[in-house]
Scaffold this motif. Structure first.
Motif, mmCIF file in Angstrom:
data_model
loop_
_atom_site.group_PDB
_atom_site.id
_atom_site.type_symbol
_atom_site.label_atom_id
_atom_site.label_comp_id
_atom_site.label_asym_id
_atom_site.label_seq_id
_atom_site.Cartn_x
_atom_site.Cartn_y
_atom_site.Cartn_z
ATOM 1 N N PHE A 37 -20.479 70.710 11.859
ATOM 2 C CA PHE A 37 -20.762 69.291 12.070
ATOM 3 C C PHE A 37 -21.946 68.817 11.237
ATOM 4 O O PHE A 37 -21.887 67.776 10.588
ATOM 5 N N GLY A 38 -23.025 69.594 11.208
ATOM 6 C CA GLY A 38 -24.254 69.189 10.523
ATOM 7 C C GLY A 38 -24.120 68.991 9.027
ATOM 8 O O GLY A 38 -24.958 68.324 8.422
ATOM 9 N N ILE A 39 -23.076 69.547 8.413
ATOM 10 C CA ILE A 39 -22.929 69.394 6.964
ATOM 11 C C ILE A 39 -21.754 68.493 6.584
ATOM 12 O O ILE A 39 -21.419 68.383 5.418
ATOM 13 N N THR A 40 -21.153 67.856 7.578
ATOM 14 C CA THR A 40 -20.069 66.922 7.295
ATOM 15 C C THR A 40 -20.640 65.519 7.094
ATOM 16 O O THR A 40 -21.798 65.238 7.414
ATOM 17 N N LYS A 41 -19.812 64.643 6.585
ATOM 18 C CA LYS A 41 -20.201 63.241 6.387
ATOM 19 C C LYS A 41 -20.662 62.636 7.718
ATOM 20 O O LYS A 41 -21.697 61.974 7.786
ATOM 21 N N GLU A 42 -19.905 62.912 8.776
ATOM 22 C CA GLU A 42 -20.229 62.362 10.094
ATOM 23 C C GLU A 42 -21.527 62.953 10.631
ATOM 24 O O GLU A 42 -22.357 62.253 11.213
ATOM 25 N N GLY A 43 -21.705 64.256 10.435
ATOM 26 C CA GLY A 43 -22.917 64.912 10.917
ATOM 27 C C GLY A 43 -24.165 64.437 10.202
ATOM 28 O O GLY A 43 -25.213 64.225 10.817
ATOM 29 N N LEU A 44 -24.060 64.275 8.893
ATOM 30 C CA LEU A 44 -25.199 63.784 8.124
ATOM 31 C C LEU A 44 -25.536 62.345 8.518
ATOM 32 O O LEU A 44 -26.710 61.974 8.608
ATOM 33 N N ALA A 45 -24.506 61.531 8.768
ATOM 34 C CA ALA A 45 -24.729 60.145 9.202
ATOM 35 C C ALA A 45 -25.398 60.122 10.577
ATOM 36 O O ALA A 45 -26.302 59.314 10.817
ATOM 37 N N ALA A 46 -24.965 60.999 11.474
ATOM 38 C CA ALA A 46 -25.561 61.058 12.813
ATOM 39 C C ALA A 46 -27.026 61.476 12.734
ATOM 40 O O ALA A 46 -27.884 60.918 13.426
ATOM 41 N N LYS A 47 -27.318 62.447 11.866
ATOM 42 C CA LYS A 47 -28.705 62.897 11.699
ATOM 43 C C LYS A 47 -29.563 61.766 11.140
ATOM 44 O O LYS A 47 -30.685 61.542 11.590
ATOM 45 N N GLU A 48 -29.029 61.039 10.164
ATOM 46 C CA GLU A 48 -29.752 59.908 9.584
ATOM 47 C C GLU A 48 -30.005 58.833 10.647
ATOM 48 O O GLU A 48 -31.088 58.268 10.722
ATOM 49 N N GLN A 49 -29.005 58.579 11.488
ATOM 50 C CA GLN A 49 -29.150 57.581 12.557
ATOM 51 C C GLN A 49 -30.216 58.017 13.561
ATOM 52 O O GLN A 49 -31.016 57.201 14.012
ATOM 53 N N GLU A 50 -30.229 59.309 13.894
ATOM 54 C CA GLU A 50 -31.246 59.831 14.820
ATOM 55 C C GLU A 50 -32.642 59.653 14.234
ATOM 56 O O GLU A 50 -33.575 59.289 14.945
ATOM 57 N N GLN A 51 -32.784 59.920 12.938
ATOM 58 C CA GLN A 51 -34.087 59.775 12.282
ATOM 59 C C GLN A 51 -34.529 58.315 12.276
ATOM 60 O O GLN A 51 -35.689 58.012 12.525
ATOM 61 N N LYS A 52 -33.592 57.397 11.999
ATOM 62 C CA LYS A 52 -33.915 55.970 12.020
ATOM 63 C C LYS A 52 -34.336 55.536 13.418
ATOM 64 O O LYS A 52 -35.309 54.807 13.586
ATOM 65 N N GLN A 53 -33.593 56.003 14.431
ATOM 66 C CA GLN A 53 -33.890 55.647 15.819
ATOM 67 C C GLN A 53 -35.261 56.174 16.213
ATOM 68 O O GLN A 53 -36.035 55.480 16.846
ATOM 69 N N SER A 54 -35.571 57.401 15.801
ATOM 70 C CA SER A 54 -36.870 58.002 16.109
ATOM 71 C C SER A 54 -37.995 57.204 15.474
ATOM 72 O O SER A 54 -39.017 56.946 16.100
ATOM 73 N N THR A 55 -37.800 56.782 14.231
ATOM 74 C CA THR A 55 -38.799 55.981 13.525
ATOM 75 C C THR A 55 -38.978 54.633 14.207
ATOM 76 O O THR A 55 -40.104 54.173 14.405
ATOM 77 N N GLN A 56 -37.873 54.008 14.602
ATOM 78 C CA GLN A 56 -37.941 52.715 15.299
ATOM 79 C C GLN A 56 -38.660 52.859 16.632
ATOM 80 O O GLN A 56 -39.471 52.018 16.995
ATOM 81 N N ASP A 57 -38.376 53.937 17.352
ATOM 82 C CA ASP A 57 -39.023 54.163 18.644
ATOM 83 C C ASP A 57 -40.530 54.336 18.478
ATOM 84 O O ASP A 57 -41.319 53.843 19.282
ATOM 85 N N GLN A 58 -40.925 55.028 17.405
ATOM 86 C CA GLN A 58 -42.352 55.241 17.161
ATOM 87 C C GLN A 58 -43.041 53.946 16.752
ATOM 88 O O GLN A 58 -44.200 53.723 17.088
ATOM 89 N N ASN A 59 -42.327 53.098 16.024
ATOM 90 C CA ASN A 59 -42.916 51.852 15.533
ATOM 91 C C ASN A 59 -42.916 50.729 16.563
ATOM 92 O O ASN A 59 -43.687 49.786 16.444
ATOM 93 N N SER A 60 -42.052 50.818 17.542
ATOM 94 C CA SER A 60 -41.983 49.726 18.518
ATOM 95 C C SER A 60 -43.068 49.905 19.579
ATOM 96 O O SER A 60 -43.398 51.002 19.985
ATOM 97 N N SER A 61 -43.637 48.802 19.974
ATOM 98 C CA SER A 61 -44.681 48.862 21.001
ATOM 99 C C SER A 61 -44.034 48.749 22.370
ATOM 100 O O SER A 61 -42.908 48.306 22.531
#
Length: 146
Positions: A37-61
């Protein structure tokens, strides 16, 4: 992904000093279960989405309104179902004994269809078929030293 995944290792190479083929006996460890899963198109997209969500969570007050998220249990269940679609289970190993100039091939194969023997492993060596203990896989197939 295909229903059956075959991985082939090139275990012979040319020695440029002697110009002879040599067998590569280095240790190579492989799992009995493999999740891609981690090396498929879907897995890479999910990982990217998780990273974006984590960044948004850290930036939001804490004073900002956040969008509701799925309960963690539901997220885990969806992830588990998704990952299952990308999981492979080892069902056979081809082994070469000998050197680059001569040798013998035999295989270990897991029964996948016969109800009474499903999951049982066998060694196929020319005309001989014997039961095989999968716990000996490391000793018989990984090569090299641990």
């Amino acid at each position: 992904l295909p229903n059956v995944l075959i991985c082939h290792l090139k275990r012979f190479e040319i020695n440029y000093e002697t110009w002879e083929n040599e067998k590569v006996n280095n240790r190579f460890v492989f799992p009995t279960r493999l999740n891609l899963f981690g090396i498929t198109k879907e897995g890479l997209a999910a990982k990217e989405q998780e990273q974006k969500q984590s960044t948004q969570d850290q930036n939001s007050s804490s004073s900002q309104t956040q969008q509701p998220q799925q309960p963690p249990q539901q997220q885990q269940q969806q992830q588990s179902q998704t990952n299952h679609d990308y999981e492979y289970e080892l069902c056979g190993v081809l082994v070469h004994s000998g050197n680059a100039q001569a040798g013998h091939y035999y295989s270990f194969i897991k029964e996948r269809t016969h109800p009474a023997k499903k999951g049982q492993w066998f060694r196929f060596d020319d005309t001989t078929v014997t039961e095989y203990n999968i716990n000996k896989l490391e000793e018989d197939c990984f090569g090299g030293s641990s």
